[in-house]
Design a protein around this motif. Structure first.
Motif, PDB file in Angstrom:
ATOM      1  N   GLN A  46       0.831  -1.204   0.000  1.00 17.95           N
ATOM      2  CA  GLN A  46       0.000   0.000   0.000  1.00 17.95           C
ATOM      3  C   GLN A  46       0.866   1.254   0.000  1.00 17.95           C
ATOM      4  OE1 GLN A  46      -3.174   0.109   2.927  1.00 17.95           O
ATOM      5  NE2 GLN A  46      -3.364  -2.117   2.867  1.00 17.95           N
ATOM      6  N   THR A  47       0.343   2.283  -0.646  1.00 16.06           N
ATOM      7  CA  THR A  47       1.045   3.562  -0.713  1.00 16.06           C
ATOM      8  C   THR A  47       0.979   4.256   0.649  1.00 16.06           C
ATOM      9  OG1 THR A  47      -0.949   4.750  -1.365  1.00 16.06           O
ATOM     10  CG2 THR A  47       0.390   3.829  -3.127  1.00 16.06           C
ATOM     11  N   LEU A  69      -2.467   5.762   1.270  1.00 22.10           N
ATOM     12  CA  LEU A  69      -3.489   4.807   1.698  1.00 22.10           C
ATOM     13  C   LEU A  69      -3.254   4.361   3.142  1.00 22.10           C
ATOM     14  CD1 LEU A  69      -6.012   3.397   0.614  1.00 22.10           C
ATOM     15  CD2 LEU A  69      -4.564   1.557  -0.201  1.00 22.10           C
ATOM     16  N   HIS A 116      -4.643   4.358  -6.306  1.00 23.83           N
ATOM     17  CA  HIS A 116      -3.627   3.947  -5.324  1.00 23.83           C
ATOM     18  C   HIS A 116      -2.680   2.900  -5.903  1.00 23.83           C
ATOM     19  CE1 HIS A 116      -5.238   6.324  -2.098  1.00 23.83           C
ATOM     20  NE2 HIS A 116      -6.440   5.804  -2.280  1.00 23.83           N
ATOM     21  N   ASP A 125      -0.200   4.788  -8.068  1.00 25.11           N
ATOM     22  CA  ASP A 125       0.540   5.864  -7.419  1.00 25.11           C
ATOM     23  C   ASP A 125       1.968   5.381  -7.184  1.00 25.11           C
ATOM     24  OD1 ASP A 125       1.634   7.861  -5.913  1.00 25.11           O
ATOM     25  OD2 ASP A 125       0.230   7.685  -4.247  1.00 25.11           O
TER      26      ASP A 125
END
Length: 153
Positions: free
Chosen positions: A73-74, A77, A116, A119
């Motif tokens: 996950q970024t 997020l 996301h 990204d």
């Protein structure tokens, strides 16, 4: 090559996508407006009803699929606190925080999910983020999805 008796053997070869990679961004997407049925694969009627309630409150109902998991996950997020309106995650148990985060992911519409996923600002500091890199990532993702679809049909 055939199998004993002369019949053909169909195989789907899977690979460990983490092998040889420092990091990986991986989406686990559950497909279908209804994701459980009683008496299918040992699912009880009660369990199917419980799953139907979950389906109604997630993106499954709206777009026909939902995000179940997101590896890599970024930071954007990860910084989202699904319990912010209730005083933030600090005042809740780890179990409640985990369930709230999972529901947050399950409710993400496709546009946000892809935003996301694509990204790339924090993915690799040595490579500046660009729309061209995102295009290559999306192109490769589409090729792999098409290949999987063809293999499964």
């Amino acid at each position: 090559e055939g199998v004993e008796g002369g019949g053909e053997l169909e195989l789907l070869v899977l690979q460990n996508m983490r092998h040889g990679r420092k990091s990986l961004r991986l989406l686990d997407i559950k497909v279908g407006e209804k994701t459980a049925a009683a008496n299918w694969m040992g699912k009880s009627r009660l369990a199917a009803l419980k799953q139907a309630l979950i389906d109604e409150h997630t993106n499954s109902q709206a777009e026909g699929f939902r995000l179940e998991g997101f590896d890599g996950q970024t930071p954007v997020l990860l910084s989202m606190d699904p319990l912010l309106d209730l005083g933030g995650g600090e005042g809740h148990s780890k179990s409640t925080q985990k369930k709230a985060r999972r529901l947050m992911l399950q409710r993400l519409p496709a546009a946000e999910m892809l935003m996301h996923y694509l990204d790339l600002h924090s993915y690799d500091a040595s490579i500046p983020p660009s729309s061209e890199l995102a295009e290559v990532v999306l192109d490769e993702t589409c090729k792999q999805l098409v290949g999987l679809t063809v293999a499964c049909c």
